[in-house]
Design an enzyme around this catalytic site. Sequence first.
Site, PDB file in Angstrom:
ATOM      1  N   CYS A   1       0.799  -1.234   0.000  1.00 54.50           N
ATOM      2  CA  CYS A   1       0.000   0.000   0.000  1.00 54.50           C
ATOM      3  C   CYS A   1       0.827   1.278   0.000  1.00 54.50           C
ATOM      4  O   CYS A   1       0.260   2.374  -0.034  1.00 54.50           O
ATOM      5  CB  CYS A   1      -0.941  -0.006   1.196  1.00 54.50           C
TER       6      CYS A   1
ATOM      7  N   HIS B   1      -4.010   7.587   6.436  1.00 56.58           N
ATOM      8  CA  HIS B   1      -4.076   6.292   5.749  1.00 56.58           C
ATOM      9  C   HIS B   1      -5.456   5.679   5.984  1.00 56.58           C
ATOM     10  O   HIS B   1      -6.068   5.154   5.054  1.00 56.58           O
ATOM     11  CB  HIS B   1      -2.966   5.371   6.229  1.00 56.58           C
TER      12      HIS B   1
ATOM     13  N   HIS C   1      -9.948   1.249  -0.566  1.00 57.81           N
ATOM     14  CA  HIS C   1      -8.485   1.177  -0.458  1.00 57.81           C
ATOM     15  C   HIS C   1      -7.950   0.696  -1.793  1.00 57.81           C
ATOM     16  O   HIS C   1      -8.127  -0.470  -2.174  1.00 57.81           O
ATOM     17  CB  HIS C   1      -8.116   0.214   0.666  1.00 57.81           C
TER      18      HIS C   1
END
Length: 397
Positions: free
Chosen positions: A166, A291, A325
């Site tokens: 990520c 995040h 995400h």
Amino acid sequence: MPSRLSPIQEQPCRLLPPALVCPLGDDLETIADALFSGRRGLVHDDAFTPGRPLPLGRVNSPLPDASRLPAVHRSRNNLLLAAALERLAPTLDAFRQRCPQARIGVVLGTSTSGIGETEVALAKRRREGDWSADFHYQRHEIGSPACFVAEWLGLDGPVYTLSTACTSSARALASAKRLLASGACDAVIAGGADSLCGLTVNGFASLEALSDAPCQPFSINRDGINLGEAAALFLVTAETGGIQLSGYGETSDAYHISAPRPDGQGAISAIQAALGMARLPATAIDYLNLHGTATRQNDSMEALAVSQLFGDTLPCSSTKALTGHTLGACGALEAAFCWMTLDAGRLPPHVNDGQLDPQLPPLNYASAGRHDGCRALSNAFAFGGNNIALLLERCDD
């Protein structure tokens, strides 16, 4: 006597307007309308989990005809990049007119590459005993995205792809700054792409990390992530003015293969390194893109880290509630959201069910509205304990 700046600190690193294809749209005006109003871009879909519809951040924008891509690069991941390249073309053409001899590199991040097409090919091989005639293993190699972009544009500078889960595309932007400082390039196309596929959706399902409802970052009711897909590209140049990548910080705490270090020290060190590179105190930051995955552990760790560094006054929000995400693309996508925040003078609101977790340190979750800040920070944290923070700064031309 002030300390001498390092070559990376001295190097201007201008981020020209981003080219985005994401669940909120495929042009900056449409995306801004959704981003600054807090409108989710999720759909319920059981394509990867039959019988279990999940909220997914699908790209529904028209993509280029796949036949335009060489067969070796024919994947949804690269089609997302091709669509983003079409939107980047005016910016790239204008730069080439200004600097016709510029050496342009390509650094991208991804975690899926073309694995979705390999899943289809494997299923056919199981059924029929042989590969499809158009099957190319290279489509799902991690290096495929950057190689595709370089070949599509006819570039011969440094070309590589990063895959650190990520944080991948955020690290691509940091790498672009290093390439400019080294003198290896005059400009870099940097960012990343990830596409939804069975591997990632079922992989996160096996970790029991997916939510069956729209995700709720930092809510007491948060129970997991929604997944999404996107392509986000910047042309990064050695020009002054505009919106600059003033600092980045990269750390690896190696606490656990998938869980973040609970005390947030890896995240704190990354943010402090970004502030140090930009030679700025924490009080200089005007907005923080969290995040904010909406998992129990990540949000707990990040709230602790942000609270320790910034207290409860810095406006912050997680935009993953809007896009899902996007994994390897999220670092560049959310840096682009910070770019849009600084450019428009507006804040992306924090979206959840309004029931904040009282066990988390209090933060100043942003509401929609005007905000005349000039510095924004974006966090990205990944499996294996690797962390990055990017610091963007609006400068006078």
